[in-house]
Design an enzyme around this catalytic site. Sequence first.
Site, PDB file in Angstrom:
ATOM      1  N   ASP A 171      77.190  36.613  30.072  1.00 41.83           N
ATOM      2  CA  ASP A 171      75.859  36.322  30.597  1.00 41.83           C
ATOM      3  C   ASP A 171      75.844  36.705  32.081  1.00 41.83           C
ATOM      4  OD1 ASP A 171      73.250  35.451  30.784  1.00 41.83           O
ATOM      5  OD2 ASP A 171      73.623  33.529  29.814  1.00 41.83           O
ATOM      6  N   GLU A 197      65.295  28.296  32.207  1.00 42.18           N
ATOM      7  CA  GLU A 197      66.663  27.854  32.486  1.00 42.18           C
ATOM      8  C   GLU A 197      66.691  26.568  33.313  1.00 42.18           C
ATOM      9  OE1 GLU A 197      69.736  31.050  32.737  1.00 42.18           O
ATOM     10  OE2 GLU A 197      67.996  32.325  33.100  1.00 42.18           O
TER      11      GLU A 197
END
Length: 550
Positions: free
Chosen positions: A267, A467
């Site tokens: 990621d 997020e």
Amino acid sequence: LLSKMTLEEKVGQVIQGDISTVTPEDAKNYNLGSVLNGGNSAPGGGKTASWQQWVDAADAYWRASTDTSDGGLGIPLLWGTDAVHGHNNLQMAVIFPHNSALGATGDADLLHRIGTVTAREVKATALDWVFAPTLAVAIDDRWGRAYESYSEDQNLVSELGAAILRGLQGVPSENEFLDQNHVVATAKHFVGDGGTQYGIDKGDTIGRLGDIKKTHAFPYRAAIKNNVQTVMASFSSVNGEKMHGSEKLLTDVLRREMGFDGFVIGDWNGHAEIPGCTATDCPESLLAGVDMYMAPDSWKGLYDSLLAQVTDGTVPIARLDEAVTRILTVKLRAGLFDAGLPSARPAVDRAALGTAAHQAVGREAVRKSLVLLKNDNALLPFNPSGHIAVVGEAANSMSQQTGGWTLSWQGDNNTNEEFETGQTIYAGLKEKVTAAGGTISYAKTVSALRGKPDLVIYVFGEKPYAEFFGDMSELVFEFDDGAALADLAALKKRDVPVVSLFLTGRPLWVNQHINRSDAFVVGWLPGTQAGGIADVLAADPNGSAVHDFT
């Protein structure tokens, strides 16, 4: 191919940079295996770009990566994009409801079709790879990514995740698999991202490994069975160990136990989360089982350090070869070596974006995702031939109804004019009411509402986030002094029936709001095709539901 590659070419293959920091010339000189456009990256450096700019950029990177004038092999790069609820970086694409809404549909066939539409629109833009589906099992809804999870039930996540995956990549046993109308997909984030303590993003999932596998790894089994080509490592930890550095989970469990045979992508600078690592120096991640580093702005320093580490033996050449082989295998399966110049590929077509058929799938998803929590005196479906008042800023906001991961990372600075496809909630209601011979008005605030309508539809909810920006310390939408509660109290004084429509990425405590409403509907984050809300809320001429709540 591997036997012909130089060390420099091999190192380049395991690194992915962001288009905001990688020029086509960089991609050529460093033999990069991949580029991505992050949540805030579009060709040309702006928030958004035209279809032609996307295609031109794909051509430029392809030409650069396949250039053999320097004596290299010219291996084409993979371009990855965050198409997590449709091709969500494009203004002309259909943006679908976020995953929490899709989970409420419980409709695997619908999810398959959504995956198919998403793949078609991504391919129409000349891109090859999407970072979806998210297979997180959101145990704690305080988590800022809860809306990226289909359910708190791992069985439903597994079923729906596999369905959308088959739509994205195609069905493995059929000729359509990874053809010109399908994309390479990514199951993410392995593993335990939805189970962190207190729902903290990038946090720690604590528990017996067997229990974590039973819940959080479970949906990956169906994804692997359906030949998912890439898996993204999670930012989070399991029992204190960062996933980007967990050989036990990335290699022993994911590969040896579960049988995954594609490649593992990191990621966004996730390797830097490992203690002792930095964004530009982290052999531990490759050694643990990450095959391609996502190094958006750190790719050049990472390339230099990794080249030195393979040269001095810190990273065995056998491990580098293994990672490169996995990446090349996925590229071969995806037909990348034979696909040719992106703009010349048959699926690359501006007319394939935002088509009426694609919009219809998005509208169906909105209809099927709505949740009815209260309906006193059978207020819904309402009579659209009367006078309807729509109240609330959220009713006329494409930004609020699409949420995060839309045009930009957080999705919080988008104007209605930036969307070329779809309609707001108010526009959808206006279309329905006008067609039935009724009248409709819109007021941004309760104080701006004039007259006494037959019905008020009040729209409110969460503002866009993505997020960790969406992490919460509790699940209360707002306390007693909240603006929406004050609005509902003011509407009660007007003595008109009120339908509340709540926009949210996750279940939140709204008991007081429900109590002050005559009917209450959860609209989730419906995306661009909000006309689907009016399809359910408005009655036909006989007073019956046209599309009932499912």
